[in-house]
Design a protein around this motif. Structure first.
Motif, PDB file in Angstrom:
ATOM      1  N   GLY A 173      35.329  41.007  42.648  1.00 16.09           N
ATOM      2  CA  GLY A 173      34.715  39.793  43.187  1.00 16.09           C
ATOM      3  C   GLY A 173      35.088  38.548  42.404  1.00 16.09           C
ATOM      4  N   ASP A 174      35.283  38.698  41.100  1.00 14.69           N
ATOM      5  CA  ASP A 174      35.660  37.561  40.263  1.00 14.69           C
ATOM      6  C   ASP A 174      37.103  37.145  40.548  1.00 14.69           C
ATOM      7  OD1 ASP A 174      33.127  37.886  39.082  1.00 14.69           O
ATOM      8  OD2 ASP A 174      33.950  39.354  37.685  1.00 14.69           O
ATOM      9  N   ALA A 175      37.982  38.120  40.756  1.00 14.22           N
ATOM     10  CA  ALA A 175      39.351  37.793  41.147  1.00 14.22           C
ATOM     11  C   ALA A 175      39.371  37.096  42.501  1.00 14.22           C
ATOM     12  CB  ALA A 175      40.204  39.062  41.191  1.00 14.22           C
ATOM     13  N   PHE A 176      38.531  37.554  43.423  1.00 15.79           N
ATOM     14  CA  PHE A 176      38.392  36.893  44.720  1.00 15.79           C
ATOM     15  C   PHE A 176      38.003  35.428  44.506  1.00 15.79           C
ATOM     16  CE2 PHE A 176      36.010  35.415  48.346  1.00 15.79           C
ATOM     17  CZ  PHE A 176      36.608  35.992  49.455  1.00 15.79           C
ATOM     18  N   MET A 177      37.036  35.178  43.623  1.00  9.85           N
ATOM     19  CA  MET A 177      36.571  33.816  43.381  1.00  9.85           C
ATOM     20  C   MET A 177      37.673  32.952  42.794  1.00  9.85           C
ATOM     21  SD  MET A 177      33.586  32.039  43.522  1.00  9.85           S
ATOM     22  CE  MET A 177      34.461  30.640  44.235  1.00  9.85           C
ATOM     23  N   SER A 178      38.393  33.468  41.797  1.00 12.22           N
ATOM     24  CA  SER A 178      39.455  32.667  41.189  1.00 12.22           C
ATOM     25  C   SER A 178      40.585  32.420  42.184  1.00 12.22           C
ATOM     26  CB  SER A 178      39.975  33.327  39.910  1.00 12.22           C
ATOM     27  OG  SER A 178      40.464  34.625  40.141  1.00 12.22           O
ATOM     28  N   GLY A 179      40.883  33.417  43.030  1.00  9.89           N
ATOM     29  CA  GLY A 179      41.903  33.213  44.054  1.00  9.89           C
ATOM     30  C   GLY A 179      41.500  32.144  45.055  1.00  9.89           C
ATOM     31  N   ALA A 180      40.233  32.143  45.443  1.00 10.56           N
ATOM     32  CA  ALA A 180      39.740  31.134  46.383  1.00 10.56           C
ATOM     33  C   ALA A 180      39.795  29.741  45.770  1.00 10.56           C
ATOM     34  CB  ALA A 180      38.308  31.478  46.800  1.00 10.56           C
ATOM     35  N   LEU A 181      39.342  29.601  44.528  1.00 15.03           N
ATOM     36  CA  LEU A 181      39.365  28.292  43.866  1.00 15.03           C
ATOM     37  C   LEU A 181      40.796  27.802  43.681  1.00 15.03           C
ATOM     38  CD1 LEU A 181      36.542  28.790  41.200  1.00 15.03           C
ATOM     39  CD2 LEU A 181      36.449  27.369  43.266  1.00 15.03           C
ATOM     40  N   HIS A 182      41.691  28.716  43.347  1.00 17.70           N
ATOM     41  CA  HIS A 182      43.107  28.354  43.196  1.00 17.70           C
ATOM     42  C   HIS A 182      43.659  27.789  44.505  1.00 17.70           C
ATOM     43  CE1 HIS A 182      47.269  28.579  41.896  1.00 17.70           C
ATOM     44  NE2 HIS A 182      47.561  29.423  42.862  1.00 17.70           N
ATOM     45  N   ALA A 183      43.343  28.433  45.622  1.00 20.46           N
ATOM     46  CA  ALA A 183      43.834  27.964  46.921  1.00 20.46           C
ATOM     47  C   ALA A 183      43.220  26.617  47.283  1.00 20.46           C
ATOM     48  CB  ALA A 183      43.525  29.006  47.994  1.00 20.46           C
ATOM     49  N   LEU A 184      41.933  26.448  47.002  1.00 18.18           N
ATOM     50  CA  LEU A 184      41.277  25.168  47.296  1.00 18.18           C
ATOM     51  C   LEU A 184      41.861  24.047  46.442  1.00 18.18           C
ATOM     52  CD1 LEU A 184      37.646  26.537  47.574  1.00 18.18           C
ATOM     53  CD2 LEU A 184      38.904  25.398  49.421  1.00 18.18           C
ATOM     54  N   ALA A 185      42.146  24.354  45.175  1.00 18.65           N
ATOM     55  CA  ALA A 185      42.750  23.348  44.296  1.00 18.65           C
ATOM     56  C   ALA A 185      44.119  22.930  44.817  1.00 18.65           C
ATOM     57  CB  ALA A 185      42.860  23.897  42.878  1.00 18.65           C
ATOM     58  N   ALA A 244      42.233  34.805  48.328  1.00 20.02           N
ATOM     59  CA  ALA A 244      41.134  35.484  47.647  1.00 20.02           C
ATOM     60  C   ALA A 244      41.236  36.999  47.769  1.00 20.02           C
ATOM     61  CB  ALA A 244      39.797  34.990  48.213  1.00 20.02           C
ATOM     62  N   VAL A 245      41.490  37.514  48.978  1.00 21.27           N
ATOM     63  CA  VAL A 245      41.571  38.966  49.131  1.00 21.27           C
ATOM     64  C   VAL A 245      42.832  39.516  48.476  1.00 21.27           C
ATOM     65  CG1 VAL A 245      40.175  38.986  51.234  1.00 21.27           C
ATOM     66  CG2 VAL A 245      42.675  38.905  51.427  1.00 21.27           C
ATOM     67  N   ALA A 246      43.907  38.713  48.430  1.00 18.38           N
ATOM     68  CA  ALA A 246      45.119  39.162  47.742  1.00 18.38           C
ATOM     69  C   ALA A 246      44.867  39.304  46.242  1.00 18.38           C
ATOM     70  CB  ALA A 246      46.262  38.185  48.001  1.00 18.38           C
ATOM     71  N   ALA A 247      44.171  38.332  45.649  1.00 15.18           N
ATOM     72  CA  ALA A 247      43.851  38.412  44.222  1.00 15.18           C
ATOM     73  C   ALA A 247      42.971  39.615  43.928  1.00 15.18           C
ATOM     74  CB  ALA A 247      43.168  37.122  43.761  1.00 15.18           C
ATOM     75  N   ALA A 248      41.995  39.867  44.794  1.00 12.99           N
ATOM     76  CA  ALA A 248      41.119  41.021  44.600  1.00 12.99           C
ATOM     77  C   ALA A 248      41.889  42.325  44.745  1.00 12.99           C
ATOM     78  CB  ALA A 248      39.966  40.971  45.597  1.00 12.99           C
ATOM     79  N   ALA A 249      42.849  42.375  45.674  1.00 16.71           N
ATOM     80  CA  ALA A 249      43.631  43.600  45.886  1.00 16.71           C
ATOM     81  C   ALA A 249      44.439  43.963  44.643  1.00 16.71           C
ATOM     82  CB  ALA A 249      44.563  43.422  47.086  1.00 16.71           C
ATOM     83  N   VAL A 250      45.018  42.976  43.982  1.00 15.09           N
ATOM     84  CA  VAL A 250      45.745  43.253  42.746  1.00 15.09           C
ATOM     85  C   VAL A 250      44.814  43.855  41.711  1.00 15.09           C
ATOM     86  CG1 VAL A 250      47.005  42.229  40.817  1.00 15.09           C
ATOM     87  CG2 VAL A 250      47.469  41.456  43.154  1.00 15.09           C
ATOM     88  N   THR A 251      43.629  43.288  41.600  1.00 13.16           N
ATOM     89  CA  THR A 251      42.689  43.695  40.555  1.00 13.16           C
ATOM     90  C   THR A 251      42.176  45.111  40.758  1.00 13.16           C
ATOM     91  OG1 THR A 251      42.040  41.392  40.258  1.00 13.16           O
ATOM     92  CG2 THR A 251      40.542  43.060  39.389  1.00 13.16           C
ATOM     93  N   VAL A 252      41.831  45.481  41.981  1.00 11.74           N
ATOM     94  CA  VAL A 252      41.301  46.830  42.199  1.00 11.74           C
ATOM     95  C   VAL A 252      42.391  47.887  42.059  1.00 11.74           C
ATOM     96  CG1 VAL A 252      39.464  45.985  43.697  1.00 11.74           C
ATOM     97  CG2 VAL A 252      41.592  46.810  44.731  1.00 11.74           C
ATOM     98  N   GLY A 253      43.642  47.468  42.082  1.00  8.29           N
ATOM     99  CA  GLY A 253      44.739  48.415  41.950  1.00  8.29           C
ATOM    100  C   GLY A 253      45.064  48.811  40.522  1.00  8.29           C
ATOM    101  N   ARG A 254      44.313  48.271  39.555  1.00  5.46           N
ATOM    102  CA  ARG A 254      44.528  48.645  38.159  1.00  5.46           C
ATOM    103  C   ARG A 254      43.207  48.596  37.411  1.00  5.46           C
ATOM    104  NH1 ARG A 254      48.779  43.702  37.516  1.00  5.46           N
ATOM    105  NH2 ARG A 254      47.347  41.938  37.411  1.00  5.46           N
ATOM    106  N   ALA A 255      43.172  49.179  36.233  1.00  6.37           N
ATOM    107  CA  ALA A 255      41.908  49.358  35.510  1.00  6.37           C
ATOM    108  C   ALA A 255      41.392  48.040  34.951  1.00  6.37           C
ATOM    109  CB  ALA A 255      42.106  50.352  34.366  1.00  6.37           C
ATOM    110  N   GLY A 256      40.061  47.876  35.045  1.00  6.12           N
ATOM    111  CA  GLY A 256      39.417  46.725  34.447  1.00  6.12           C
ATOM    112  C   GLY A 256      39.611  45.457  35.252  1.00  6.12           C
ATOM    113  N   ALA A 257      39.025  44.363  34.720  1.00 11.76           N
ATOM    114  CA  ALA A 257      39.139  43.063  35.378  1.00 11.76           C
ATOM    115  C   ALA A 257      40.483  42.456  35.016  1.00 11.76           C
ATOM    116  CB  ALA A 257      37.992  42.149  34.941  1.00 11.76           C
ATOM    117  N   SER A 258      41.505  42.755  35.811  1.00 12.14           N
ATOM    118  CA  SER A 258      42.884  42.360  35.502  1.00 12.14           C
ATOM    119  C   SER A 258      43.463  41.611  36.694  1.00 12.14           C
ATOM    120  CB  SER A 258      43.731  43.596  35.175  1.00 12.14           C
ATOM    121  OG  SER A 258      45.047  43.243  34.825  1.00 12.14           O
TER     122      SER A 258
END
Length: 311
Positions: free
Chosen positions: A243-255, A283-297
């Motif tokens: 969810g945090d990766a989703f948030m950062s991806g969304a903010l990045h796109a808005l910026a 946002a969903v792309a950023a989250a997809a990367v993160t769930v594909g590896r261990a931890g908040a990455s």
């Protein structure tokens, strides 16, 4: 070209202690706001994190992690131990948390006036630090846009009615709110997530509400309408920090679209359908990367673009 948009994140750092049967514990830097700051920095954004870190090994680990991505870490003078969370994973990689958190953030001015401020999670509800966080948002929102993620942690929320009041105060101060369907089910049992988002918008608080729905994708809601997107197929390692990766991806796109900061406020509060879709894709792309590896990455720009090519 250097990023000239100053982003400020206010909130907790947490050492995520991942425990699996038959293996040694693994410690990952975490904490929802810290993860958002790290994700934004990984994507090339200029970001400051106002937080607490104890004088201990977990604090040193987290600081190194954040600084390695370019986060400007600012701490108050608290000597409390760095918060931690015992993380257990189910067979599908879903994470459950048991927290050991003390949040006593003192008023600390940012190094420079930010264009956008993000907060949420434990920092916005656990006293006495939550009062400091809300006061900071109230003082900054006249000259900065604001985003909020309740990131509900039931074990730390206390009385339900009080927790809802806290969340609604933060929602009222925000231009953008992101919440999971699980967050909304806990806050408002029995009410459909889109209805909650519409009700928040109708109060005159946020103009844009993003709702994450796990493997079902995500939803963007405004007064003008809603946009939904599916999650890209991904082999899930764990959901820590998704969810945090989703948030950062969304903010990045808005910026990137010039919708953060006071000059972008009107656009942020009423994005058109194309903008909503683009923000959700990132946002969903950023989250997809993160769930594909261990931890908040969360992803770097190249990794984000690789997933965007198939979303």
């Amino acid at each position: 070209m250097p990023d000239t948009l100053d982003l400020l994140v206010i909130g907790e750092c947490v050492a995520d202690i991942v425990r699996l049967p038959g293996t040694a514990d693994r410690v990952h830097p975490g904490g929802s706001p810290a993860n958002v700051a790290y994700g934004l920095a990984r994507l090339g954004r200029t970001v400051t994190l106002l937080t607490q870190l104890g004088p201990d090994g977990h604090g040193a680990l987290i600081r190194r992690h954040l600084v390695s991505a370019g986060v400007d870490v600012r701490t108050d003078r608290s000597a409390a131990a760095t918060p931690s969370a015992l993380v257990t994973l189910d067979d599908a990689g879903g994470a459950a948390y048991t927290f050991d958190v003390t949040w006593t953030l003192a008023a600390t001015p940012p190094p420079r006036p930010p264009h956008h401020v993000h907060t949420g999670s434990i920092a916005a509800v656990a006293e006495p630090g939550a009062t400091t966080v809300r006061a900071a948002i109230e003082s900054l929102r006249a000259t900065a846009t604001v985003s909020y993620d309740p990131n509900v942690r039931p074990d730390l929320m206390g009385d339900h009615a009080r927790a809802v009041r806290h969340a609604e105060r933060c929602v009222a101060l925000s231009d953008l709110v992101k919440a999971s369907d699980e967050d909304l089910a806990w806050l408002y049992p029995g009410r459909p997530p889109q209805r909650v988002a519409e009700d928040w918008i109708a109060t005159g608080g946020p103009g844009l509400v993003l709702v994450t729905r796990g493997a079902a994708g995500a939803l963007a809601v405004t007064a003008q309408g809603g946009t939904a997107i599916a999650a890209p197929p991904t082999a899930v390692v764990d959901t820590v920090g998704a969810g945090d990766a989703f948030m950062s991806g969304a903010l990045h796109a808005l910026a990137a679209r010039g919708l953060l900061g006071p000059a972008g406020r009107d656009g942020l509060r009423a994005p058109d359908a194309g903008t909503r879709a683009d923000v959700l894709r990132h946002a969903v792309a950023a989250a997809a990367v993160t769930v594909g590896r261990a931890g908040a990455s969360p992803p770097d720009p190249a990794e984000l673009q690789a997933v965007l090519a198939r979303v």
